[in-house]
Design a protein around this motif. Structure first.
Motif, mmCIF file in Angstrom:
data_model
loop_
_atom_site.group_PDB
_atom_site.id
_atom_site.type_symbol
_atom_site.label_atom_id
_atom_site.label_comp_id
_atom_site.label_asym_id
_atom_site.label_seq_id
_atom_site.Cartn_x
_atom_site.Cartn_y
_atom_site.Cartn_z
ATOM 1 N N ASP A 9 0.839 -1.206 0.000
ATOM 2 C CA ASP A 9 0.000 0.000 0.000
ATOM 3 C C ASP A 9 0.868 1.247 0.000
ATOM 4 N N SER A 10 0.315 2.328 -0.515
ATOM 5 C CA SER A 10 0.915 3.658 -0.409
ATOM 6 C C SER A 10 -0.010 4.479 0.478
ATOM 7 N N VAL A 11 0.555 5.115 1.496
ATOM 8 C CA VAL A 11 -0.231 5.836 2.488
ATOM 9 C C VAL A 11 0.224 7.282 2.558
ATOM 10 N N ARG A 12 -0.725 8.188 2.644
ATOM 11 C CA ARG A 12 -0.420 9.611 2.805
ATOM 12 C C ARG A 12 -0.333 9.917 4.298
ATOM 13 N N VAL A 13 0.876 10.273 4.762
ATOM 14 C CA VAL A 13 1.038 10.691 6.154
ATOM 15 C C VAL A 13 1.016 12.212 6.182
ATOM 16 N N ARG A 14 0.419 12.758 7.248
ATOM 17 C CA ARG A 14 0.196 14.199 7.330
ATOM 18 C C ARG A 14 0.769 14.773 8.610
ATOM 19 N N GLY A 15 1.267 15.987 8.496
ATOM 20 C CA GLY A 15 1.689 16.774 9.644
ATOM 21 C C GLY A 15 0.866 18.045 9.679
ATOM 22 N N ILE A 16 0.297 18.349 10.832
ATOM 23 C CA ILE A 16 -0.567 19.523 10.979
ATOM 24 C C ILE A 16 0.032 20.424 12.055
ATOM 25 N N PHE A 17 0.228 21.693 11.724
ATOM 26 C CA PHE A 17 0.859 22.649 12.632
ATOM 27 C C PHE A 17 -0.081 23.812 12.911
ATOM 28 N N THR A 18 -0.251 24.137 14.194
ATOM 29 C CA THR A 18 -1.108 25.251 14.597
ATOM 30 C C THR A 18 -0.423 26.071 15.696
ATOM 31 N N VAL A 19 -0.837 27.325 15.803
ATOM 32 C CA VAL A 19 -0.453 28.202 16.902
ATOM 33 C C VAL A 19 -1.753 28.711 17.506
ATOM 34 N N THR A 20 -1.984 28.389 18.757
ATOM 35 C CA THR A 20 -3.225 28.722 19.467
ATOM 36 C C THR A 20 -4.476 28.420 18.629
ATOM 37 N N GLY A 21 -4.457 27.243 18.005
ATOM 38 C CA GLY A 21 -5.625 26.793 17.257
ATOM 39 C C GLY A 21 -5.721 27.270 15.824
ATOM 40 N N THR A 22 -4.779 28.113 15.384
ATOM 41 C CA THR A 22 -4.794 28.638 14.017
ATOM 42 C C THR A 22 -3.728 27.935 13.186
ATOM 43 N N ALA A 23 -4.114 27.376 12.048
ATOM 44 C CA ALA A 23 -3.158 26.723 11.156
ATOM 45 C C ALA A 23 -2.067 27.712 10.766
ATOM 46 N N THR A 24 -0.810 27.291 10.952
ATOM 47 C CA THR A 24 0.344 28.165 10.705
ATOM 48 C C THR A 24 1.460 27.361 10.072
ATOM 49 N N ASP A 25 2.124 27.946 9.076
ATOM 50 C CA ASP A 25 3.252 27.274 8.425
ATOM 51 C C ASP A 25 4.538 27.469 9.211
ATOM 52 N N PRO A 26 5.230 26.385 9.539
ATOM 53 C CA PRO A 26 6.583 26.520 10.070
ATOM 54 C C PRO A 26 7.507 27.056 8.972
ATOM 55 N N THR A 27 8.598 27.665 9.357
ATOM 56 C CA THR A 27 9.590 28.119 8.376
ATOM 57 C C THR A 27 10.252 26.915 7.710
ATOM 58 N N ILE A 28 10.528 25.892 8.511
ATOM 59 C CA ILE A 28 11.177 24.666 8.033
ATOM 60 C C ILE A 28 10.303 23.483 8.412
ATOM 61 N N VAL A 29 10.071 22.574 7.463
ATOM 62 C CA VAL A 29 9.300 21.357 7.733
ATOM 63 C C VAL A 29 10.133 20.152 7.311
ATOM 64 N N ASN A 30 10.332 19.244 8.256
ATOM 65 C CA ASN A 30 11.056 18.005 7.994
ATOM 66 C C ASN A 30 10.194 16.829 8.424
ATOM 67 N N LEU A 31 10.471 15.679 7.844
ATOM 68 C CA LEU A 31 9.750 14.452 8.153
ATOM 69 C C LEU A 31 10.760 13.316 8.235
ATOM 70 N N LYS A 32 10.591 12.473 9.253
ATOM 71 C CA LYS A 32 11.363 11.229 9.345
ATOM 72 C C LYS A 32 10.379 10.073 9.381
#
Length: 96
Positions: A9-32
């Motif tokens: 199977d191929s699976v989509r893994v997700r990372g979700i980032f928020t600041v005080t409940g508001t979706a916010t982009d980190p400057t740098i995003v890494n995945l292991k």
């Protein structure tokens, strides 16, 4: 309890980032991603191996080529300092 998948199977893994409940982009995003044998692969937004879906939401499709427990962890730094992790269970086929 995580979802259970089959080898191949191929699976989509997700990372979700928020600041005080508001979706916010980190400057740098890494995945292991760690497979059941303990091999760790690293991916990044900057390297083009992690995709931004919407603000604060990132993903990567992972091919599950081994039975067992898979772990993944997204790391954000810069504007958002956070981590989001999870795991998947992959079952061996009953047909040899």
């Amino acid at each position: 309890m995580p979802n259970t998948y089959d080898v191949g199977d191929s699976v989509r893994v997700r990372g979700i980032f928020t600041v005080t409940g508001t979706a916010t982009d980190p400057t740098i995003v890494n995945l292991k991603v760690r497979d059941p044998s303990g091999n760790v692969d690293s991916f990044s937004l900057a390297g083009g191996t992690v995709t931004k879906e919407t603000t604060g939401n990132f993903y990567r499709d992972v091919f599950l080529d081994e039975a067992g427990q898979w772990w993944y962890e997204f790391f954000g730094s810069g504007t958002v300092l956070a981590a989001d992790e999870g795991y998947l269970l992959v079952e061996r086929s009953v047909i040899p």
